[in-house]
Design an enzyme around this catalytic site. Sequence first.
Site, mmCIF file in Angstrom:
data_model
loop_
_atom_site.group_PDB
_atom_site.id
_atom_site.type_symbol
_atom_site.label_atom_id
_atom_site.label_comp_id
_atom_site.label_asym_id
_atom_site.label_seq_id
_atom_site.Cartn_x
_atom_site.Cartn_y
_atom_site.Cartn_z
ATOM 1 N N HIS A 1 34.587 44.512 38.683
ATOM 2 C CA HIS A 1 33.913 44.332 39.975
ATOM 3 C C HIS A 1 32.988 45.515 40.269
ATOM 4 O O HIS A 1 32.923 46.003 41.402
ATOM 5 C CB HIS A 1 34.949 44.168 41.088
ATOM 6 C CG HIS A 1 34.504 43.298 42.226
ATOM 7 N ND1 HIS A 1 33.462 43.632 43.046
ATOM 8 C CD2 HIS A 1 34.976 42.102 42.679
ATOM 9 C CE1 HIS A 1 33.304 42.695 43.967
ATOM 10 N NE2 HIS A 1 34.208 41.753 43.767
ATOM 11 N N GLU B 1 30.407 39.213 37.711
ATOM 12 C CA GLU B 1 31.838 39.238 37.414
ATOM 13 C C GLU B 1 32.232 38.095 36.478
ATOM 14 O O GLU B 1 32.487 36.981 36.934
ATOM 15 C CB GLU B 1 32.648 39.125 38.701
ATOM 16 C CG GLU B 1 32.224 40.063 39.823
ATOM 17 C CD GLU B 1 32.769 39.624 41.162
ATOM 18 O OE1 GLU B 1 33.985 39.315 41.251
ATOM 19 O OE2 GLU B 1 31.995 39.560 42.138
ATOM 20 N N HIS C 1 41.721 38.220 44.900
ATOM 21 C CA HIS C 1 41.805 39.336 43.956
ATOM 22 C C HIS C 1 43.237 39.861 43.788
ATOM 23 O O HIS C 1 43.478 41.066 43.792
ATOM 24 C CB HIS C 1 40.875 40.458 44.380
ATOM 25 C CG HIS C 1 39.421 40.137 44.277
ATOM 26 N ND1 HIS C 1 38.915 39.224 43.365
ATOM 27 C CD2 HIS C 1 38.339 40.605 44.978
ATOM 28 C CE1 HIS C 1 37.608 39.150 43.505
ATOM 29 N NE2 HIS C 1 37.227 39.970 44.471
ATOM 30 N N ASP D 1 27.037 34.256 46.529
ATOM 31 C CA ASP D 1 28.443 34.571 46.249
ATOM 32 C C ASP D 1 29.035 33.315 45.637
ATOM 33 O O ASP D 1 29.833 32.621 46.256
ATOM 34 C CB ASP D 1 29.177 34.990 47.525
ATOM 35 C CG ASP D 1 30.600 35.484 47.247
ATOM 36 O OD1 ASP D 1 30.963 35.594 46.050
ATOM 37 O OD2 ASP D 1 31.343 35.742 48.209
ATOM 38 N N ARG E 1 39.592 33.777 44.380
ATOM 39 C CA ARG E 1 40.451 33.158 45.388
ATOM 40 C C ARG E 1 41.382 32.104 44.825
ATOM 41 O O ARG E 1 41.035 31.377 43.888
ATOM 42 C CB ARG E 1 39.590 32.528 46.502
ATOM 43 C CG ARG E 1 38.893 33.553 47.361
ATOM 44 C CD ARG E 1 37.864 32.921 48.288
ATOM 45 N NE ARG E 1 37.279 33.957 49.143
ATOM 46 C CZ ARG E 1 36.274 34.756 48.769
ATOM 47 N NH1 ARG E 1 35.758 34.634 47.560
ATOM 48 N NH2 ARG E 1 35.816 35.672 49.595
#
Length: 356
Positions: free
Chosen positions: A178, A321, A107, A253, A82
């Site tokens: 990803h 990631e 992304h 996350d 982001r």
Amino acid sequence: MEILQAHNFEGEVGGKPTRLFTLRNSRGMSVSFTNLGAKILQIVVPDRNGKMDDVALGYDTIQGVIDGQASIGAFIGRFANRIAKGRFTLDGVEYALEPNNNGNSLHGGPMGSRYRVFDTVQRDAATADLTMYYESKVDGFPGNLMSRVVYQVTENNELLIQYDAVTDSPTVVNMTSHVFFNLAGHSNTNARSLARHELMINAESFTPVGRDQIPTGEIQAVAGTPMDFRRQRAIGERVEEAAREFEPHVGYDHNWVIDKPLGQLGLAARLYEPESGRMMEVLSTEPGLVFFGGNNLEGVAPRDMGKGGHLYERRSALCLEPAHHPDSPNHPHFPSTVLRPGEWFSGTIVYRFSVG
């Protein structure tokens, strides 16, 4: 195990042809991907008894890829994760990007690499080169960018991902892979399967977030928090404690600050699935690692209708990631994502498979 069929990926997106490519080594490991978003759709590796299975989420037709979740398996650019409010300042000039995630840019925005077709050349049975040209007038970022990603399957049962980029004007760049993993096999589509996976993250600290998962700018120690994966432990052990003030329903996350010298290839994480014995080590040159626990999988067709008709349920797979920290352009103390003409942006990610 479903074997992907090449003819099911022959199509056209944005006036460019799509295809399926498969890479293999002599030990039986294989990786299949489509050039739409450079999306890795299948990774076949053995368990402790030599049984081969597919450990990556994906789709079995190009239409499934189009209708499915855009990030599943994708190579992410030109800016992973982001950017707050889609705005940042570079060399005194403020840039405004088209928002695509609660008012933020996620992304690379609506023209990010996950929606676009890469030009692809398969060099040999184990290696393929993918290239993409980003135009600033299309995606809103400053500078026209030429990027390349190379996928390779090594004889050590590694998926090696190397990427680089050049620009004609100062810009910001952040890229990652990803892939959604479930080491028990992609068809194990429930949260219980993922919860028993054991994870180690090589990090003493992480970057806390506020509303809409935007970093606050702090660097916080993992000790005493559910973010402490310094010792390998089951993911399900503290997942419900990973809630945030503004999004209490969200589990993992988050972004971790990896303990290694900046730019050097080093161990970021280790994932282990006890029933199959499969292990995956994640190495990278990146300073951070996002562990995403599959919270947005919903088991709803066609969005989550995966290979072989398997519906991917919430928290049935995870992403590891490697990248620079989210919203880096707005936090000068984070490692820089600025790329200038005459410089090369480059990085390496390794997913190394073994058994234990």
